[in-house]
Design a protein around this motif. Structure first.
Motif, PDB file in Angstrom:
ATOM      1  N   GLN A 276      67.971 -52.541  62.947  1.00 52.90           N
ATOM      2  CA  GLN A 276      67.383 -53.003  62.440  1.00 52.90           C
ATOM      3  C   GLN A 276      65.867 -53.232  62.329  1.00 52.90           C
ATOM      4  O   GLN A 276      65.060 -53.377  61.597  1.00 52.90           O
ATOM      5  CB  GLN A 276      68.211 -54.966  61.856  1.00 52.90           C
TER       6      GLN A 276
ATOM      7  N   PHE B  86      78.659 -46.723  56.208  1.00 54.25           N
ATOM      8  CA  PHE B  86      78.639 -48.148  57.164  1.00 54.25           C
ATOM      9  C   PHE B  86      78.938 -49.276  55.938  1.00 54.25           C
ATOM     10  O   PHE B  86      79.387 -49.848  55.887  1.00 54.25           O
ATOM     11  CB  PHE B  86      77.778 -48.798  57.938  1.00 54.25           C
ATOM     12  N   ALA B  87      77.879 -49.620  54.864  1.00 53.76           N
ATOM     13  CA  ALA B  87      77.902 -50.552  54.347  1.00 53.76           C
ATOM     14  C   ALA B  87      79.326 -50.645  53.924  1.00 53.76           C
ATOM     15  O   ALA B  87      79.883 -52.589  53.535  1.00 53.76           O
ATOM     16  CB  ALA B  87      77.497 -50.655  53.328  1.00 53.76           C
TER      17      ALA B  87
ATOM     18  N   VAL C  24      74.064 -51.067  64.245  1.00 51.98           N
ATOM     19  CA  VAL C  24      73.561 -51.144  63.432  1.00 51.98           C
ATOM     20  C   VAL C  24      73.027 -52.170  63.451  1.00 51.98           C
ATOM     21  O   VAL C  24      71.353 -52.164  63.557  1.00 51.98           O
ATOM     22  CB  VAL C  24      74.266 -50.927  62.005  1.00 51.98           C
ATOM     23  N   ARG C  25      73.083 -53.258  64.071  1.00 55.49           N
ATOM     24  CA  ARG C  25      72.463 -54.568  63.995  1.00 55.49           C
ATOM     25  C   ARG C  25      71.152 -54.536  65.014  1.00 55.49           C
ATOM     26  O   ARG C  25      70.230 -55.543  64.396  1.00 55.49           O
ATOM     27  CB  ARG C  25      73.216 -56.042  64.623  1.00 55.49           C
TER      28      ARG C  25
ATOM     29  N   ALA D 289      69.733 -42.530  60.694  1.00 56.42           N
ATOM     30  CA  ALA D 289      70.166 -41.651  60.796  1.00 56.42           C
ATOM     31  C   ALA D 289      69.999 -40.982  62.486  1.00 56.42           C
ATOM     32  O   ALA D 289      71.030 -40.499  63.161  1.00 56.42           O
ATOM     33  CB  ALA D 289      69.829 -40.406  60.260  1.00 56.42           C
ATOM     34  N   ASP D 290      68.653 -41.495  63.422  1.00 57.46           N
ATOM     35  CA  ASP D 290      68.607 -40.641  64.602  1.00 57.46           C
ATOM     36  C   ASP D 290      69.162 -42.088  65.785  1.00 57.46           C
ATOM     37  O   ASP D 290      69.662 -40.956  66.695  1.00 57.46           O
ATOM     38  CB  ASP D 290      67.523 -41.766  64.728  1.00 57.46           C
TER      39      ASP D 290
ATOM     40  N   SER E 282      82.225 -51.318  55.937  1.00 61.78           N
ATOM     41  CA  SER E 282      82.131 -52.998  56.865  1.00 61.78           C
ATOM     42  C   SER E 282      82.284 -54.096  56.029  1.00 61.78           C
ATOM     43  O   SER E 282      83.440 -54.729  55.849  1.00 61.78           O
ATOM     44  CB  SER E 282      80.592 -52.713  57.568  1.00 61.78           C
ATOM     45  N   ALA E 283      82.248 -52.827  54.572  1.00 57.21           N
ATOM     46  CA  ALA E 283      82.651 -54.773  53.352  1.00 57.21           C
ATOM     47  C   ALA E 283      84.292 -54.319  53.157  1.00 57.21           C
ATOM     48  O   ALA E 283      85.131 -55.395  52.770  1.00 57.21           O
ATOM     49  CB  ALA E 283      81.731 -54.326  52.072  1.00 57.21           C
TER      50      ALA E 283
ATOM     51  N   LEU F 264      84.009 -49.078  64.235  1.00 54.74           N
ATOM     52  CA  LEU F 264      83.162 -50.357  63.836  1.00 54.74           C
ATOM     53  C   LEU F 264      83.065 -51.059  64.454  1.00 54.74           C
ATOM     54  O   LEU F 264      81.701 -51.187  64.893  1.00 54.74           O
ATOM     55  CB  LEU F 264      83.322 -51.032  62.407  1.00 54.74           C
TER      56      LEU F 264
ATOM     57  N   ILE G  96      78.286 -54.659  47.431  1.00 51.77           N
ATOM     58  CA  ILE G  96      77.582 -53.915  48.619  1.00 51.77           C
ATOM     59  C   ILE G  96      76.188 -53.476  47.586  1.00 51.77           C
ATOM     60  O   ILE G  96      75.408 -52.855  48.034  1.00 51.77           O
ATOM     61  CB  ILE G  96      77.750 -52.531  49.614  1.00 51.77           C
TER      62      ILE G  96
ATOM     63  N   ARG H  45      78.351 -51.527  65.564  1.00 49.23           N
ATOM     64  CA  ARG H  45      78.596 -52.794  64.393  1.00 49.23           C
ATOM     65  C   ARG H  45      76.891 -52.822  65.507  1.00 49.23           C
ATOM     66  O   ARG H  45      75.437 -53.546  64.537  1.00 49.23           O
ATOM     67  CB  ARG H  45      79.645 -53.163  64.903  1.00 49.23           C
TER      68      ARG H  45
END
Lengths: 155, 155
Positions: free
Chosen positions: A115, A39-40, A111-112, A24-25, A43-44, A104, A60, A108
């Motif tokens: 992690q 997002f999931a 998001v990567r 979220a941040d 992306s899918a 996306l 997912i 993307r």
DNA sequence: TCGATATACTAAGCATGCTGATTATTAGCA
DNA sequence: TGCTAATAATCAGCATGCTTAGTATATCGA
């Protein structure tokens, strides 16, 4: 000392809480309104254009009913298009819109990158170890979940 | 292969899903209606009778607003009593009722036992490793959560 | 072909989990 | 003392995540 502190369930819930907060941040910092589920899903769908909702849920590992609401919101924001399937009129076929593809492409890499922040306080070896153990146990426990992963379900 | 499959966020969410499902199944098998949050709250109130809601939220790392609703339901089921504090009239002081203590005594061993089921597919060494890594990273990332653990906040 | 069964989705309802605003009360400080 | 800031709890509102039930449509077998 509260008895739950060393319980697997408590620790997993807390790490998930941290994960959601980090996501979220980062999205807020990008000026984007997107949740982890959204997002999931995006992306899918992008990976398998034309997938139906039920198959997406399996791809997912999300509950089908919950996913319906998620798709509602993605559709309303204009990131996903939903059409009745020509081959099965029960099914709703999903595709990512141009706006969705733009989004996306933009989020993307974010998001990567985020992690690594989820697993703070660990060195690279420990992160790899933790990921491997998480993968092993989620695979083993897949069927215990109410929304198991069924990667090859449907299209 | 969907790109999220090896992401920490996805794996943690799935393990949490499994954890919640295992908990629900065991409780159902016991004929008890109790969620993980409700157990955590009950257990922590029992450990520190007279704790106020805000301190309880910090003690078990739950959002204060969410916890308000959880306590509503525990109170309605007769497991927790809620009183205005005599020292601070803003605060609501919590205690476990007799029925709550009975319930705790009954489910506590079940909850302890089910922790092993959450981490299926791992041998004892791997489970210990995973727990240690989870503990290390949740401690390190505590402040990233919207509901950080503050074990010593207030009595 | 028809009838039972299964599947895809939706709707309603409940519990978590969060944000932002509001109210009541307390604490700190000039 | 009196003003300001902080704190405890609640409320409204939204998104997940689940259960149960219902509707529409496919599929399978007699």
């Amino acid at each position: 000392m509260v008895e739950i502190y060393n319980m697997a369930g408590h620790l997993v819930r807390r790490l998930n809480q941290i994960s959601v907060a980090v996501f979220a941040d980062r999205m807020a910092a990008e000026g984007v309104e997107l949740t982890p589920v959204q997002f999931a899903a995006l992306s899918a769908i992008d990976a398998r254009p034309g997938i139906a909702q039920a198959a997406l849920a399996g791809a997912i590992a999300y509950d089908q009913t919950t996913l319906g609401g998620v798709i509602d919101r993605l559709e309303q924001k204009g990131f996903v298009a939903r059409q009745v399937s020509s081959r099965d009129r029960r099914a709703r076929v999903l595709t990512v819109t141009l706006a969705g593809r733009d989004l996306l492409a933009r989020v993307r890499p974010v998001v990567r990158d985020l992690q690594g922040d989820i697993l703070s306080g660990l060195d690279e070896d420990e992160k790899a170890q933790l990921l491997a153990l998480l993968k092993k146990t989620t695979d083993a426990g897949n069927d215990k979940s109410r929304a198991p992963l069924t990667p090859r379900g449907g299209i």
